[in-house]
Design a protein around this motif. Sequence first.
Motif, PDB file in Angstrom:
ATOM      1  N   ARG A  28       0.834  -1.208   0.000  1.00 32.80           N
ATOM      2  CA  ARG A  28       0.000   0.000   0.000  1.00 32.80           C
ATOM      3  C   ARG A  28       0.872   1.262   0.000  1.00 32.80           C
ATOM      4  N   ILE A  29       1.950   1.250   0.809  1.00 33.67           N
ATOM      5  CA  ILE A  29       2.834   2.418   0.840  1.00 33.67           C
ATOM      6  C   ILE A  29       3.491   2.618  -0.524  1.00 33.67           C
ATOM      7  N   LYS A  30       3.949   1.529  -1.114  1.00 30.31           N
ATOM      8  CA  LYS A  30       4.627   1.627  -2.409  1.00 30.31           C
ATOM      9  C   LYS A  30       3.703   2.156  -3.487  1.00 30.31           C
ATOM     10  N   ALA A  31       2.424   1.761  -3.422  1.00 30.65           N
ATOM     11  CA  ALA A  31       1.449   2.180  -4.432  1.00 30.65           C
ATOM     12  C   ALA A  31       0.831   3.543  -4.134  1.00 30.65           C
ATOM     13  N   GLY A  32       1.124   4.096  -2.951  1.00 33.73           N
ATOM     14  CA  GLY A  32       0.480   5.347  -2.561  1.00 33.73           C
ATOM     15  C   GLY A  32      -1.001   5.176  -2.305  1.00 33.73           C
ATOM     16  N   ALA A  33      -1.412   3.970  -1.946  1.00 35.88           N
ATOM     17  CA  ALA A  33      -2.827   3.665  -1.746  1.00 35.88           C
ATOM     18  C   ALA A  33      -3.289   4.107  -0.361  1.00 35.88           C
ATOM     19  N   SER A  34      -4.593   4.250  -0.213  1.00 40.68           N
ATOM     20  CA  SER A  34      -5.151   4.593   1.094  1.00 40.68           C
ATOM     21  C   SER A  34      -5.014   3.405   2.037  1.00 40.68           C
ATOM     22  N   LEU A  35      -5.050   3.692   3.325  1.00 42.87           N
ATOM     23  CA  LEU A  35      -4.893   2.661   4.339  1.00 42.87           C
ATOM     24  C   LEU A  35      -6.225   2.364   5.014  1.00 42.87           C
ATOM     25  N   ASN A  36      -6.437   1.086   5.366  1.00 41.67           N
ATOM     26  CA  ASN A  36      -7.582   0.733   6.198  1.00 41.67           C
ATOM     27  C   ASN A  36      -7.446   1.405   7.558  1.00 41.67           C
ATOM     28  N   LYS A  37      -8.577   1.767   8.146  1.00 43.98           N
ATOM     29  CA  LYS A  37      -8.558   2.335   9.486  1.00 43.98           C
ATOM     30  C   LYS A  37      -8.704   1.224  10.525  1.00 43.98           C
ATOM     31  N   PRO A  38      -7.913   1.263  11.584  1.00 42.71           N
ATOM     32  CA  PRO A  38      -8.035   0.234  12.619  1.00 42.71           C
ATOM     33  C   PRO A  38      -9.309   0.411  13.438  1.00 42.71           C
ATOM     34  N   HIS A  39      -9.769  -0.685  14.024  1.00 39.21           N
ATOM     35  CA  HIS A  39     -10.979  -0.687  14.843  1.00 39.21           C
ATOM     36  C   HIS A  39     -10.585  -1.000  16.288  1.00 39.21           C
ATOM     37  N   PRO A  40     -10.394   0.014  17.127  1.00 39.25           N
ATOM     38  CA  PRO A  40      -9.912  -0.212  18.489  1.00 39.25           C
ATOM     39  C   PRO A  40     -10.775  -1.151  19.316  1.00 39.25           C
ATOM     40  N   ALA A  41     -12.074  -1.208  19.040  1.00 39.17           N
ATOM     41  CA  ALA A  41     -12.957  -2.074  19.830  1.00 39.17           C
ATOM     42  C   ALA A  41     -12.606  -3.545  19.682  1.00 39.17           C
ATOM     43  N   THR A  42     -11.881  -3.907  18.616  1.00 41.82           N
ATOM     44  CA  THR A  42     -11.532  -5.315  18.393  1.00 41.82           C
ATOM     45  C   THR A  42     -10.045  -5.595  18.609  1.00 41.82           C
ATOM     46  N   PHE A  43      -9.311  -4.632  19.171  1.00 42.58           N
ATOM     47  CA  PHE A  43      -7.873  -4.849  19.371  1.00 42.58           C
ATOM     48  C   PHE A  43      -7.608  -6.079  20.241  1.00 42.58           C
ATOM     49  N   TYR A  44      -8.414  -6.276  21.293  1.00 45.53           N
ATOM     50  CA  TYR A  44      -8.150  -7.355  22.255  1.00 45.53           C
ATOM     51  C   TYR A  44      -9.305  -8.349  22.360  1.00 45.53           C
ATOM     52  N   SER A  45     -10.271  -8.248  21.473  1.00 42.14           N
ATOM     53  CA  SER A  45     -11.424  -9.152  21.524  1.00 42.14           C
ATOM     54  C   SER A  45     -11.069 -10.499  20.900  1.00 42.14           C
TER      55      SER A  45
END
Length: 355
Positions: free
Chosen positions: A325-342
């Motif tokens: 994604r960085i190499k392509a200059g693509a947008s990044l998915n946004k993380p979902h904090p509610a599922t970090f430890y679920s």
Amino acid sequence: MSALFQPLQVGALTLPNRILMAPLTRCRAEDDHVPGDLMATHYAQRASAGLLIAEATMAMEGNSAFWHEPGIHSAAQVGGWKHVTDAVHKAGGRIFLQVWHGGRACHPLLNDGAQPVAPSALPIRNDEVHTPEGKKPYVTPRALADDELPGIVAGFRHAAENALAAGFDGIEVHGANGYLLDEFLRDGSNTRSGPYGGPIENRARLMLEVLDACVGVWGAGRVGLRLSPLNSYNDMRDSDPVGLITWMAQRLNDYPLAYLHVMRGDFFGQQKGDVVTPARAHYKGVLIGNMGYTPQEAASAIESGQLDAVAFGTAFLANPDLPARIKAGASLNKPHPATFYSPGPEGYTDYPFMQ
């Protein structure tokens, strides 16, 4: 972004890029702290990182601080991690294991009633820990006696041996974020006297003994160390964080480490300062930066020579194909904090790859 995609020699390994995955506790281990298929899928998905640094993993039994974190002290855990490393290697990746002791961040409800241990009998204040009975305040730890510390070193040595048996490419010693080795290192949590307290050379003694033990198992260039001189997480402080990282950077030149991994800031913004500049000025080996770097900032830091690589945390959590994604200059998915430890795959193995 070309600086991010230059190969990097890290000890005995040649990394194909300088976009590393930071160790991220995700609490997805199965019963008895055994890694399972879900963890194998998660890490294999992210095998395009220059290096994967697997999450904080219990070096010794009875030191759980997260309830469902993995361990590396039993045969079943070694077997579970072998499944993970095989999957990562099959996908073309490289993976280090972060070996760890929770220290005073542990809780009796997670450890069959055992009181946590620390350099000094000072509890973590103004925070709570997740337990099978819900969130609970941290308890006052028991101060370890000097004659108990060889047992801690032996526990890390055994963890290093088990990580080798599990097929890892190396290990990272967790000396950050208010866990046992960091608790000894910083003077806000270490108020003891004697050979492991007082001046920095004494407070660093246990960490350096652990490094000696781990390098003795793995040899040169297969052991890294993570430090967080500024981070106040787990109620941590140091009276001179810049002096601490300066002393450590100089002292670590005596070790054949793969790298030094420095967290540059404080999760809560309570302590400020520049710890990267003195680390770069005094440490002669590979320096990895971490905490809040954008791809652009990471590339600039590498191009200027301030850092050799950058470890990305939540960006890699939400983007299994982050380098592409960085190499392509693509947008990044946004993380979902509610599922970090679920539990389960949601927010763990279901983040989409770039189309």
